[in-house]
Design an enzyme around this catalytic site. Structure first.
Site, mmCIF file in Angstrom:
data_model
loop_
_atom_site.group_PDB
_atom_site.id
_atom_site.type_symbol
_atom_site.label_atom_id
_atom_site.label_comp_id
_atom_site.label_asym_id
_atom_site.label_seq_id
_atom_site.Cartn_x
_atom_site.Cartn_y
_atom_site.Cartn_z
ATOM 1 N N GLY A 19 0.835 -1.165 0.190
ATOM 2 C CA GLY A 19 0.189 0.097 -0.130
ATOM 3 C C GLY A 19 0.910 1.276 -0.142
ATOM 4 O O GLY A 19 2.011 1.320 0.323
ATOM 5 N N CYS B 179 4.993 -6.215 1.267
ATOM 6 C CA CYS B 179 5.752 -4.763 1.575
ATOM 7 C C CYS B 179 5.070 -4.150 2.789
ATOM 8 O O CYS B 179 5.570 -4.365 3.755
ATOM 9 C CB CYS B 179 5.156 -4.173 -0.112
ATOM 10 S SG CYS B 179 6.050 -2.538 -0.076
ATOM 11 N N TYR B 180 3.899 -3.276 2.450
ATOM 12 C CA TYR B 180 3.296 -2.651 3.494
ATOM 13 C C TYR B 180 2.748 -3.634 4.736
ATOM 14 O O TYR B 180 3.026 -3.530 5.843
ATOM 15 C CB TYR B 180 2.112 -1.719 3.086
ATOM 16 C CG TYR B 180 1.505 -0.987 4.348
ATOM 17 C CD1 TYR B 180 1.898 0.216 4.746
ATOM 18 C CD2 TYR B 180 0.419 -1.579 4.650
ATOM 19 C CE1 TYR B 180 1.127 0.664 5.799
ATOM 20 C CE2 TYR B 180 -0.648 -0.926 5.647
ATOM 21 C CZ TYR B 180 -0.044 0.243 6.377
ATOM 22 O OH TYR B 180 -0.911 0.833 7.011
ATOM 23 N N HIS C 285 7.503 -7.243 -4.105
ATOM 24 C CA HIS C 285 6.193 -7.994 -4.612
ATOM 25 C C HIS C 285 6.330 -9.137 -5.396
ATOM 26 O O HIS C 285 6.977 -9.085 -6.723
ATOM 27 C CB HIS C 285 5.604 -6.703 -5.688
ATOM 28 C CG HIS C 285 5.162 -5.511 -4.776
ATOM 29 N ND1 HIS C 285 4.016 -5.413 -4.279
ATOM 30 C CD2 HIS C 285 5.706 -4.456 -4.363
ATOM 31 C CE1 HIS C 285 3.874 -4.229 -3.461
ATOM 32 N NE2 HIS C 285 4.930 -3.500 -3.754
ATOM 33 N N GLU D 297 4.176 -10.764 -6.817
ATOM 34 C CA GLU D 297 3.001 -10.960 -7.646
ATOM 35 C C GLU D 297 3.255 -10.353 -8.828
ATOM 36 O O GLU D 297 2.624 -10.534 -9.849
ATOM 37 C CB GLU D 297 1.784 -10.409 -7.038
ATOM 38 C CG GLU D 297 1.762 -8.738 -7.006
ATOM 39 C CD GLU D 297 2.256 -8.351 -5.706
ATOM 40 O OE1 GLU D 297 1.892 -7.128 -5.189
ATOM 41 O OE2 GLU D 297 2.965 -9.014 -5.018
ATOM 42 N N SER E 145 -24.685 -6.284 -24.409
ATOM 43 C CA SER E 145 -23.932 -5.284 -25.267
ATOM 44 C C SER E 145 -23.190 -5.742 -26.543
ATOM 45 O O SER E 145 -22.930 -4.779 -27.110
ATOM 46 C CB SER E 145 -22.716 -4.834 -24.257
ATOM 47 O OG SER E 145 -21.751 -5.941 -23.961
ATOM 48 N N GLY E 146 -23.105 -7.003 -26.587
ATOM 49 C CA GLY E 146 -22.491 -7.615 -27.762
ATOM 50 C C GLY E 146 -21.065 -8.062 -27.274
ATOM 51 O O GLY E 146 -20.333 -8.619 -28.432
ATOM 52 N N GLY E 147 -20.603 -7.786 -26.248
ATOM 53 C CA GLY E 147 -19.159 -8.022 -25.854
ATOM 54 C C GLY E 147 -19.172 -9.429 -25.074
ATOM 55 O O GLY E 147 -20.363 -9.964 -25.163
ATOM 56 N N VAL E 148 -18.136 -9.991 -24.848
ATOM 57 C CA VAL E 148 -17.877 -11.264 -24.479
ATOM 58 C C VAL E 148 -18.523 -11.416 -22.946
ATOM 59 O O VAL E 148 -19.165 -12.361 -22.727
ATOM 60 C CB VAL E 148 -16.278 -11.657 -24.256
ATOM 61 C CG1 VAL E 148 -16.054 -12.736 -23.338
ATOM 62 C CG2 VAL E 148 -15.640 -11.437 -25.431
ATOM 63 N N ASP E 149 -18.583 -10.443 -22.361
ATOM 64 C CA ASP E 149 -18.718 -10.584 -20.575
ATOM 65 C C ASP E 149 -20.544 -10.538 -20.660
ATOM 66 O O ASP E 149 -20.780 -11.683 -19.967
ATOM 67 C CB ASP E 149 -18.379 -9.186 -19.895
ATOM 68 C CG ASP E 149 -17.054 -8.704 -19.859
ATOM 69 O OD1 ASP E 149 -16.316 -9.808 -20.341
ATOM 70 O OD2 ASP E 149 -16.553 -7.722 -19.904
ATOM 71 N N SER E 150 -21.190 -9.684 -21.165
ATOM 72 C CA SER E 150 -22.803 -9.701 -21.114
ATOM 73 C C SER E 150 -23.271 -11.175 -21.859
ATOM 74 O O SER E 150 -24.172 -11.678 -21.601
ATOM 75 C CB SER E 150 -23.409 -8.623 -21.859
ATOM 76 O OG SER E 150 -23.315 -8.440 -23.141
ATOM 77 N N THR E 151 -22.459 -11.480 -22.814
ATOM 78 C CA THR E 151 -22.787 -12.830 -23.714
ATOM 79 C C THR E 151 -22.743 -14.061 -22.943
ATOM 80 O O THR E 151 -23.633 -14.858 -22.879
ATOM 81 C CB THR E 151 -22.186 -12.403 -24.827
ATOM 82 O OG1 THR E 151 -22.279 -11.539 -25.823
ATOM 83 C CG2 THR E 151 -22.540 -13.930 -25.997
ATOM 84 N N LYS F 234 -11.481 -11.490 -16.790
ATOM 85 C CA LYS F 234 -11.360 -11.523 -18.247
ATOM 86 C C LYS F 234 -11.163 -12.955 -18.610
ATOM 87 O O LYS F 234 -12.141 -13.601 -19.410
ATOM 88 C CB LYS F 234 -10.797 -10.417 -19.010
ATOM 89 C CG LYS F 234 -11.479 -10.353 -20.371
ATOM 90 C CD LYS F 234 -12.766 -9.642 -20.437
ATOM 91 C CE LYS F 234 -13.284 -9.540 -21.920
ATOM 92 N NZ LYS F 234 -14.440 -8.566 -21.865
#
Length: 534
Positions: free
Chosen positions: A60, A91-92, A180, A182, A235-241, A389
């Site tokens: 942080g 770290c923090y 870090h 990650e 929306s026509g995108g991957v997520d909503s589909t 995603k």
């Protein structure tokens, strides 16, 4: 996800505001271990209710000496000890552990930022798979340092400047890394996380996307009930589909999808996505033309956050009306609205410090989490809100969504409104952008590099520049091109195009798009920029 489904294998990340925090979540999931991230100052009850086997304290921007420095809740140390929970501070997070257990943290005489080398001092615990003297390159980002360790702790690695790089108290199951692990700039960081989780903590790798599918189908059926109807914003995108496909598998024809043409779509997007919904996905979709409704509300709006709020609110108004029409048709009012909200959407829409909810800074509000009115009549179903995603794409693949569709680049819910800085309704800005964007995307596909890019798009620049076209002076607009590579959208780097490709593309756009005489390339990574411009 119910706690019982991941009991004894949940890794919980307490977020103290690092820009890398959610990379930790993603890296752990990549090891087939379920992980969640919550506010670092969440109540002890919130933590205990999740019953994690491992807790990771993130980095942080704060100093543990600051009066407003975020900290885990009172009773946290007693809780982890009595419940045999392993804790890793990064770290923090390391400095917090040291300070709260009787050690001392000071402002470092030599601050460490960027790539550094560390050397293993003790081949045990965190570095039990390494030899004393082994060195590795890591990514540091800290000004404070631990100068006195609490009783029972020992240093297991130091930086090449002699600062503490890793500590542990194996008896109390407390571990800390000053760097870090990650980030990709710590090449052996993933191996360190793997060793910590599996060899030290005894976590079992068994979390699979098939589990998510089975669980979400069950949750949707239980939530919606046998007689309720649901509408979905496509929306026509991957997520909503993918979200729609998931809900359709759960409740069938009681799902009613609506695709809204908000006037902010890409070139021929409406025709293309409607054909895909019908031919490939067989989803029941109603197309709603709301171009005038959206653009009239956006007229004169220039501030990015306000744009997103306006668009989000207008979407809900449309779906409320869609629900009313369905009620007349069905004789029963739909009760739920499905949205393809993803984990990064939720993360980036978090409130700023001081709100009492998180110590991360708000980056931007997403239309599907930041623009919802308080009096919204429909209850939300967001089956993807804990997924990244690439996880959504994998879920879609399992459900049989065509791979060609799943590989589509992300497209923001607010559409081209966030790719036209300023008032999107002025002149023919949207038409200019659509043409330039279509040329850009088609050129990428023709070059065979579309699948190598996470997201590519054109941005309309609301500035007039002087040029020469046809031996005459022009005063036209500029177009910026943005293309990035990424794994999950949380961080991104710009795509390195071939110079000839860019030269040919610039010529095409300037020749074929009336009103453009200059093409720019955005070479900014995320961070410091976001992927979209607004």
């Amino acid at each position: 996800m119910d706690r019982q489904d991941v009991k004894s294998n949940l890794v919980l990340i307490l977020d103290f505001g690092s820009q890398y925090t959610h990379l930790i979540t993603r890296r752990i999931r990549a090891l087939n271990v379920f992980s969640l991230c919550i506010n670092g100052t969440s109540s002890l009850k919130s933590i205990a209710d999740l019953d994690p086997c491992v807790i990771i304290l993130s980095g942080g921007p704060h100093s543990v000496h600051s009066l407003d420095a975020p900290c885990f809740p009172t009773g946290f140390m007693e809780y982890i000890e009595s419940n045999n929970v392993h804790v890793l501070g990064i770290c923090y997070g390391l400095q917090l552990i040291v300070q709260k257990t009787g050690g001392e943290v000071r402002v470092g005489e030599k601050q460490e930022y960027g790539r550094m080398e560390i050397e293993v001092e003790k081949a045990c615990g965190l570095f039990g798979n390494r030899k004393v003297g082994d060195r590795q390159s890591v990514w540091m980002s800290h000004g404070d340092e631990a100068v006195k360790l609490p009783e029972g702790f020992e240093v297991v690695a130091r930086s090449n400047q002699g600062s503490v790089a890793a500590v542990e108290n194996r008896e109390k199951r407390l571990y800390g890394l000053q760097y870090h692990p990650e980030v990709t700039h710590s090449p052996e960081g993933m191996e360190t996380l793997r060793y910590f989780l599996f060899d030290i903590c005894g976590v079992t790798a068994g979390w699979k996307m098939e589990d998510i599918l089975e669980k979400e189908l069950k949750v949707i059926k239980e939530t919606v009930g046998p007689d309720n109807h649901v509408i979905c914003a496509l929306s026509g995108g991957v997520d909503s589909t993918v979200a729609a496909t998931l809900v359709y598998k759960a409740i069938g024809d009681r799902l009613h999808c609506a695709f809204v043409d908000n006037g902010l779509l890409r070139y021929k997007e409406r025709e293309r996505v409607m054909e895909t919904f019908d031919r490939d996905l067989h989803l029941p979709v109603t197309c709603i033309d709301a171009t005038d409704q959206f653009l009239s509300k956006l007229k004169g709006v220039t501030e990015p956050e306000k744009k997103r709020k306006v668009i989000g609110n207008e979407f809900i108004c449309i779906f409320d009306a869609f629900a009313r029409d369905l009620e007349k048709k069905l004789g029963k009012k739909p009760a739920y609205l499905v949205q393809g909200t993803l984990y990064p959407d939720v993360i980036e829409s978090c409130p700023p410090p001081g709100s009492g909810r998180t110590h991360s800074h708000t980056i931007k509000s997403h239309h599907n989490v930041g623009g919802l009115p308080k009096d919204m009549k429909l209850k939300l179903i967001e089956p993807l809100k804990l997924l990244f995603k690439d996880e959504v794409r994998e879920l879609g693949r399992i459900m049989g969504v065509p791979v060609s569709f799943l590989k589509r680049h992300p497209f923001p819910g607010p559409g081209l409104a966030v790719r036209v800085p300023g008032d999107v309704t002025e002149g023919n800005r949207l038409d200019i952008l659509r043409k330039a964007d279509e040329i850009f995307i088609q050129a990428i596909k023709d070059a065979g590099i579309y699948d190598s890019i996470w997201q590519a798009f054109a941005v309309f620049m609301p500035v007039l520049t002087v040029g020469v076209q046809g031996d005459q002076r022009t005063h036209s607009y500029a177009i910026a091109l943005r293309a990035v590579t990424s794994h999950d959208g949380m961080t991104a780097d710009w795509y390195y195009f071939d110079y000839k490709f860019l030269a040919d593309l610039s010529t095409r756009i300037c020749n074929e798009v009336q009103g453009v005489n200059r093409v720019l390339l955005d070479i900014t990574s995320k961070p410091p920029a976001t992927i979209e411009w607004e």
